[in-house]
Every structure is written in structure tokens, then in C-alpha cells.
Design a protein around this motif. Structure first.
Motif, mmCIF file in Angstrom:
data_model
loop_
_atom_site.group_PDB
_atom_site.id
_atom_site.type_symbol
_atom_site.label_atom_id
_atom_site.label_comp_id
_atom_site.label_asym_id
_atom_site.label_seq_id
_atom_site.Cartn_x
_atom_site.Cartn_y
_atom_site.Cartn_z
ATOM 1 N N ALA A 1 0.659 0.556 10.687
ATOM 2 C CA ALA A 1 0.789 -0.505 9.547
ATOM 3 C C ALA A 1 0.309 -0.502 8.816
ATOM 4 O O ALA A 1 0.790 -0.676 7.212
ATOM 5 C CB ALA A 1 0.735 -1.360 10.498
ATOM 6 N N LEU B 1 2.994 7.471 3.487
ATOM 7 C CA LEU B 1 3.696 7.201 4.509
ATOM 8 C C LEU B 1 3.147 8.309 6.066
ATOM 9 O O LEU B 1 2.780 7.465 6.995
ATOM 10 C CB LEU B 1 5.695 7.680 5.268
ATOM 11 C CG LEU B 1 6.327 6.678 4.827
ATOM 12 C CD1 LEU B 1 7.752 6.839 5.112
ATOM 13 C CD2 LEU B 1 5.997 5.103 5.410
ATOM 14 N N LEU C 1 8.989 -1.097 -1.156
ATOM 15 C CA LEU C 1 8.695 -0.964 0.411
ATOM 16 C C LEU C 1 9.217 -1.832 1.156
ATOM 17 O O LEU C 1 8.958 -3.539 1.676
ATOM 18 C CB LEU C 1 7.445 -0.404 0.854
ATOM 19 C CG LEU C 1 6.576 -0.384 2.479
ATOM 20 C CD1 LEU C 1 6.766 0.535 2.481
ATOM 21 C CD2 LEU C 1 5.572 -0.687 2.253
ATOM 22 N N LYS C 2 9.996 -1.667 2.514
ATOM 23 C CA LYS C 2 10.815 -2.592 2.881
ATOM 24 C C LYS C 2 10.700 -2.261 4.631
ATOM 25 O O LYS C 2 11.277 -1.034 5.034
ATOM 26 C CB LYS C 2 12.425 -2.483 2.788
ATOM 27 C CG LYS C 2 13.124 -3.095 1.462
ATOM 28 C CD LYS C 2 14.283 -2.826 1.215
ATOM 29 C CE LYS C 2 14.798 -3.417 0.232
ATOM 30 N NZ LYS C 2 16.438 -3.278 -0.256
ATOM 31 N N MET C 3 9.672 -3.164 5.054
ATOM 32 C CA MET C 3 8.616 -2.658 6.381
ATOM 33 C C MET C 3 8.913 -3.537 7.197
ATOM 34 O O MET C 3 8.903 -5.039 6.473
ATOM 35 C CB MET C 3 7.341 -2.336 6.505
ATOM 36 C CG MET C 3 7.021 -1.933 7.104
ATOM 37 S SD MET C 3 5.407 -1.461 6.702
ATOM 38 C CE MET C 3 4.868 -1.200 8.301
ATOM 39 N N TYR C 4 9.438 -3.269 8.648
ATOM 40 C CA TYR C 4 9.114 -4.852 9.704
ATOM 41 C C TYR C 4 7.956 -4.079 10.817
ATOM 42 O O TYR C 4 8.181 -2.623 10.638
ATOM 43 C CB TYR C 4 10.923 -4.110 10.356
ATOM 44 C CG TYR C 4 10.797 -5.242 11.446
ATOM 45 C CD1 TYR C 4 10.934 -6.664 11.267
ATOM 46 C CD2 TYR C 4 11.009 -4.273 13.346
ATOM 47 C CE1 TYR C 4 11.091 -7.463 13.062
ATOM 48 C CE2 TYR C 4 10.890 -5.006 13.447
ATOM 49 C CZ TYR C 4 10.793 -6.764 13.775
ATOM 50 O OH TYR C 4 10.958 -7.557 14.906
ATOM 51 N N LEU C 5 7.565 -4.906 10.540
ATOM 52 C CA LEU C 5 6.165 -4.692 11.958
ATOM 53 C C LEU C 5 7.132 -5.455 12.969
ATOM 54 O O LEU C 5 6.752 -6.836 13.021
ATOM 55 C CB LEU C 5 5.340 -5.134 11.279
ATOM 56 C CG LEU C 5 3.640 -4.769 12.341
ATOM 57 C CD1 LEU C 5 3.327 -3.391 13.405
ATOM 58 C CD2 LEU C 5 2.647 -5.819 11.597
ATOM 59 N N LEU D 1 10.114 -8.954 3.829
ATOM 60 C CA LEU D 1 10.229 -8.856 5.188
ATOM 61 C C LEU D 1 11.619 -10.517 5.260
ATOM 62 O O LEU D 1 11.285 -10.879 4.413
ATOM 63 C CB LEU D 1 8.679 -9.670 5.887
ATOM 64 C CG LEU D 1 7.990 -8.888 6.057
ATOM 65 C CD1 LEU D 1 6.538 -9.062 5.448
ATOM 66 C CD2 LEU D 1 8.261 -7.696 7.138
ATOM 67 N N HIS E 1 0.482 1.798 -0.270
ATOM 68 C CA HIS E 1 1.910 2.159 -0.895
ATOM 69 C C HIS E 1 1.954 1.053 -2.216
ATOM 70 O O HIS E 1 1.977 1.541 -3.379
ATOM 71 C CB HIS E 1 3.533 1.108 -0.347
ATOM 72 C CG HIS E 1 3.934 1.152 -1.102
ATOM 73 N ND1 HIS E 1 4.159 -0.578 -1.532
ATOM 74 C CD2 HIS E 1 5.536 1.056 -1.380
ATOM 75 C CE1 HIS E 1 5.260 -0.496 -2.758
ATOM 76 N NE2 HIS E 1 6.616 1.016 -2.305
ATOM 77 N N ILE F 1 0.403 2.486 5.980
ATOM 78 C CA ILE F 1 1.479 2.159 5.108
ATOM 79 C C ILE F 1 1.483 1.428 3.777
ATOM 80 O O ILE F 1 2.193 1.312 2.911
ATOM 81 C CB ILE F 1 3.040 2.427 6.007
ATOM 82 C CG1 ILE F 1 2.606 3.049 6.876
ATOM 83 C CG2 ILE F 1 4.184 1.634 5.176
ATOM 84 C CD1 ILE F 1 3.216 3.053 7.691
ATOM 85 N N VAL F 2 1.277 -0.190 4.166
ATOM 86 C CA VAL F 2 1.807 -1.367 2.804
ATOM 87 C C VAL F 2 0.560 -0.736 1.904
ATOM 88 O O VAL F 2 0.284 -0.655 0.531
ATOM 89 C CB VAL F 2 1.325 -2.099 3.818
ATOM 90 C CG1 VAL F 2 1.352 -3.547 2.554
ATOM 91 C CG2 VAL F 2 1.951 -2.437 5.183
#
Ligand SMILES: Nc1ncnc2c1ncn2[C@@H]1O[C@H](COP(=O)(O)OP(=O)(O)OP(=O)(O)O)[C@@H](O)[C@H]1O
Length: 541
Positions: free
Chosen positions: A458, A427, A474-478, A541, A465, A461-462
Motif C-alpha cells: 500500500a 502499481l 490516484l484514487k485508492m482505498y486502504l 479518499l 505514484h 503504491i502511493v
């Protein structure tokens, strides 16, 4: 089937109904539309309300008064009169069936309206079904004997007769008969304006003839002049019987010329002809196009074809024969419309071919061998089991080396007493991938896609990872407003995984087909299971 026996017609009708019902059930209704329906609001607004008006029955009725005495009736009228009998609605009254025509509603209107023209009547008339209470009250007020005795009386113009005739012959029509005629009786002039005598659109279909003619009013400048004049008089001059419309020795034309129409009526008559003027203009345009030899123009002649016939069939006046030169449609004739059409189609096909649109697929997809026969024989379910097990094997092999799989394996090996601190260094901005070439690739893609600061954050980060060998899912919201560049980040990630030969680790899902198509993705429906299987970092996602 449609032209077959009654049984076949019924089967066809049932089939069509089933198809329509099935399709309707699958139709999606948007939330604004659903809200409108729930709140009882209309789903569209119009400035005018139009009433279907089947004028021919009225004109026929008016002209029929002269059928015996009118020696010089035209052939067209005779034919029309014989071939198209009046359409009536059958109703049961005291065990006897009687035919009721909407024409009688006008003819037997109350005396208060006797100076109202048919046009005015149609604009204001409304047919309503009486409630049971109203019907009972009505039955008490007008007892049957009185009605019958009055019905037999063919003489003087009494108020009672008006009321009776106004009922259309049935004051106590059976309750189970669908189209009960309900009217209010009026005494004063004041009520004239308040009185709504309008056909209710939900019931009016009971009274309509099969072929709507509401737009096919006769032309003022062509066709049968007598028929035109009688139609206009029937529309605008008040009448109870056709005899009111002209004198014995008068022609319809003379009566028409002699009648003083109001300014509004004259304007309406002028408007009736606008449609014909448009048709004429369209025909003139077609003729012009033909003259210019529109074949030289790729698209011009497409507009020209069929210009003679207005495709809005319901608006075509059936009374006026359409002048079609059949030769123009024969294939043998090199100048025929069909040949021109064929010629244009070939031209367009060549254009499309030369542009490369019809070339075979660039991806070299192997053609499907339709003659393929399996080497071993197995039942469908056995094949299914085999395919499923091979699928599992394939997925397991593919995910063997994925970091998540490794992480889960490692995690399972730790005991419950052990505290594991997850590595979330990816991160940080200063994070550097373990392998230099991976770090370089991330930088290159950030540069190539000219990602701005937020997009870069953004993306990194992905991507960071993805380079880690041990990490949690990784659980991410964009998120972001439309057009802020979310798709750009996804495109950068697609390129990133592509260049690492790990395209299988990313799956693009979108709620709608069009959104998915923009990113070459799939709709969400096929997502969750496959998403887990591919171990994509976008699983969450
Ligand atoms: N960093 C960038 N540099 C240059 N152009 C960019 C950048 N980010 C986005 N764009 C352009 O801006 C436009 C909108 O971007 P994009 O489609 O990614 O937005 P979005 O947030 O996904 O929009 P929507 O929510 O409407 O789908 C696109 O034409 C895209 O090419």
C-alpha cells in the motif's frame, strides 16, 4: 434575576428555556438510541420502579388530628405545622374552586382497602385520567344530587360515602382541567390484587410539593423521637384519621412501641436508616483524615475537604440541622479548610510547573500583535476580496510544479483523436523511482516503519505514484479490520512526504475529531475544498 421581580424571573425562565432548546436541538442521538426510541423501547432498564412519595403531607395530616387536644406538642411540631401548610391542587367544580390533596386519596380510600397501610397504598396506588366515555358513564352512574346529599352527610360509614369521598370531591370536574381524578370502585377482595392504584408519573407532579423530601425521613436514633414515631405509625399503621394512630393519653412513642409491626415493616424501618449510617461513616472517615494531618499528602486532603456535608443536597434531611463549624471555612484561620485548599492548590501548581507543563510553546509561535494597525484603510469586503485573490495566487504558485497539474496541462494539449495509455507502472512491485535517492527514501521508510508485506504494498503504491511526473490522479482505498496497521501506513506516508519537503501534498482527514487527532489530522468537514487545492494524492479518499 432569579430573586428579582416576576417580570425578570419570567425573562430569566424564557432565556433558560431558549438555551436548553437550542442545546437540545444540537444534541446528536446515536443510531442505537434512535432505533430504541422509534421502536418504543426504553433507553435504559432498571430492576425496580421507584415512586416519589412526599410523606410529610400525610404525617402533618395525621398529627393535625391531635393539634388542639395535644397540650404537650413539641415546639418543632408547632413551627413545622405553621410554616409548611399542606400543598393542594386547585380544581374547578361547579364554578367553585376546591383544593385537592393527594392525602385525601389515602384517607378516603374504599372500604376494601381500609386495612391497608399508607406504605402499601403508595406502592399500589395509581392515578389515571378517565377517558371521556368513562367519565360520561361515571356521571350517569353517580348523579350529582346524590353526590351532594352524601357529601353533606357527615355521619355513618356507608358504602356510598366511601365511593363519594373516594372521588376527592369531584366526579364531574371540567374536561379542560388537567388533573382529573379517576378511580375504579372495588367490591370484592379478589380485585384488591388486580387493582392498580398507582400514581401516574406523568401527572403526579401536579400533586408534589416544591421540596422533595422522600429521602429525608426522620432518624430513629436522633432528633425528635415523637416525630419519628408518628411518621412510622402514619406509614405502617392503617388510618383514616390521625386519631386511629394512638390513644388519647398515649404519647407517639408509646403508641409506636405498643404497635406490632410486621417483620417486613421492621426491615423497611431498618433500611430507612441506612443512608444515615453511611453519612455517619463518611463523617467518621473525615474525622480520621483530619487526625492524620492529610496536608502532608498531596491528594489525600482533597478527599477530606467538605466531607462533613453530603453534596447530594436532595438527600439531606432538612429537618436535621447540619453541624458546620464556620471557623473551618474562614480564610483568616491558618487551619481553615479554605486555607488548606489554597495551600494544596499552590502545591499542585508547583508540581505542574516543575514538570514543565506550563512552559511556553516549543514551536516558537510568534505572539499575536494586538496593537497592529493596517497601513491602508479598506472596508471588510475589500479586505476579503484581497485575501481571497492572494490565496488563489498562493495555491496556483504552489501547485505549479506538481505532477498532477503538469499531467492535466499535458492532457489538455492532446487532441481528441489521440489515445493515451496511462502509465500505471507504479502499481508493480518492481517499479523503481526515476531518481535513485527517491527510490532509496522509499526503501528506508519501509524499513524504518517495519511495514509488513501488505502495508509495504500500500505504501509503495502511493509513494511510487508521488515520484512520477506524469500520472493520473490516484484514487485508492486502504481497508482492513481495526488494528491491522492502516494508520501505520499513513504515518509512513506522512514521513515520506515530510522528508521530500512536500508535506503540503498530504492532508489527513478523519470522520471524528478524536480519530483525526491520533494522526494529527483534521475532520472531514474541512476536507473536500482544501483537499482539491492541495492536490494531495489522497484527494480521492
Ligand atoms: N508493521 C508494524 N510493525 C510494528 N507495529 C505495527 C505495525 N503495524 C501496526 N503496528 C502497531 O499495531 C497497532 C495498531 O496499528 P494501527 O493503529 O496502524 O492499526 P489501524 O488499522 O489503523 O487500527 P484502527 O482501525 O483501529 O485505527 C499500533 O500500535 C501500531 O503501532
Amino acid at each position: 434575576m432569579i430573586g428579582g421581580s416576576t417580570d425578570r424571573q419570567n425573562t430569566a425562565r424564557r432565556l433558560m428555556t431558549k438555551m436548553v432548546n437550542t442545546l437540545t436541538a444540537k444534541m446528536e442521538i446515536g443510531s442505537p438510541m434512535a432505533s430504541l426510541y422509534l421502536l418504543g423501547n426504553p433507553d435504559h432498564y432498571t430492576s425496580h420502579k421507584f415512586i416519589l412519595f412526599y410523606w410529610k403531607n400525610y404525617v402533618r395530616e395525621a398529627r393535625s388530628a391531635w393539634i388542639d387536644t395535644e397540650n404537650n406538642t413539641t415546639e418543632s411540631f408547632n413551627t413545622e405545622y405553621k410554616d409548611a401548610p399542606d400543598k393542594v391542587v386547585l380544581q374547578k367544580y361547579d364554578g367553585t374552586y376546591i383544593g385537592i390533596s393527594s392525602v385525601y386519596d389515602y384517607i378516603y380510600r374504599p372500604t376494601a382497602y381500609e386495612r391497608m397501610s399508607l406504605y402499601g397504598w403508595i406502592c399500589k396506588a395509581k392515578k389515571e385520567k378517565r377517558s371521556k366515555e368513562e367519565q360520561q358513564e361515571f356521571d350517569v352512574h353517580y348523579d350529582k344530587d346524590e353526590l351532594e346529599s352524601n357529601a353533606e352527610d357527615d355521619g355513618t360509614d356507608t358504602e356510598g360515602e366511601d365511593e363519594i369521598n373516594f372521588l376527592g370531591g369531584g366526579d364531574s370536574i371540567d374536561d379542560d382541567i388537567e388533573d382529573e381524578v379517576g378511580h375504579q370502585d372495588l367490591d370484592s377482595e379478589d380485585e384488591l390484587n388486580d387493582y392498580q392504584i398507582m400514581y401516574d408519573e406523568h401527572e403526579s407532579h401536579e400533586f408534589l410539593p416544591e421540596h422533595p423530601q422522600y429521602c429525608g425521613l426522620p432518624r430513629c436514633d436522633q432528633g425528635d423521637r415523637e416525630y419519628y414515631c408518628s411518621t412510622m405509625l402514619a406509614l405502617f399503621k392503617p388510618w383514616q384519621c390521625g386519631k386511629y394512630l394512638k390513644l388519647e393519653n398515649e404519647s407517639w412513642d408509646e403508641a409506636f412501641v405498643g404497635y406490632s409491626f410486621s417483620a417486613r415493616q421492621l426491615e423497611l424501618m431498618k433500611n430507612f436508616n441506612i443512608k444515615y449510617k453511611c453519612n455517619d461513616a463518611q463523617d467518621d472517615y473525615s474525622a480520621e483524615m483530619k487526625k492524620k494531618d492529610a496536608r502532608e499528602n498531596i491528594f489525600g486532603s482533597w478527599e477530606d475537604i467538605g466531607g462533613e456535608v453530603d453534596t447530594n443536597c436532595s438527600l439531606i434531611n432538612e429537618d436535621i440541622p447540619i453541624d458546620i463549624d464556620e471557623d473551618m471555612y474562614m480564610l483568616g484561620n491558618p487551619n481553615s479548610i479554605n486555607n488548606q485548599k489554597l495551600h494544596e492548590m499552590n502545591r499542585i501548581e508547583n508540581v505542574v510547573k516543575n514538570a514543565g507543563w506550563l512552559d511556553s510553546c516549543i514551536g516558537n509561535i510568534d505572539p499575536v500583535d494586538t496593537s497592529f494597525k493596517p497601513g491602508e484603510k479598506q472596508s471588510g469586503s475589500q479586505w476579503n476580496v484581497l485575501v481571497q485573490s492572494l490565496k488563489k495566487l498562493f495555491i496556483a504558485t504552489r501547485s505549479k510544479n506538481l505532477p498532477e497539474a503538469k499531467a492535466i496541462k499535458d492532457k489538455n494539449s492532446t487532441s481528441n483523436d489521440e489515445v493515451v495509455v496511462d502509465d500505471i507502472s507504479y502499481l508493480n512491485k518492481i517499479f523503481k523511482a526515476e531518481k535513485e535517492h527517491e527510490h532509496q527514501l522509499i526503501n528506508t521508510i519501509v524499513h524504518e516503519f517495519s511495514l509488513n508485506d501488505e502495508q509495504e504494498r500500500a505504501f509503495r503504491i502511493v509513494a511510487n505514484h508521488a515520484t512520477m511526473t506524469k500520472s493520473e490522479q490516484l484514487k485508492m482505498y486502504l481497508g482492513g479490520m481495526g488494528g491491522t496497521g492502516k494508520s501505520q501506513v499513513i504515518k509512513a506516508l506522512i514521513a515520506f512526504f515530510d522528508r521530500r519537503n512536500e508535506s503540503h501534498r498530504i492532508m489527513i482527514l478523519a470522520p471524528t475529531g478524536s480519530a483525526a487527532a491520533l494522526l494529527n489530522g483534521s475532520t472531514c468537514g474541512c476536507g473536500p475544498v482544501l483537499c482539491m487545492a492541495c492536490m494531495s494524492p489522497f484527494c480521492g479518499l
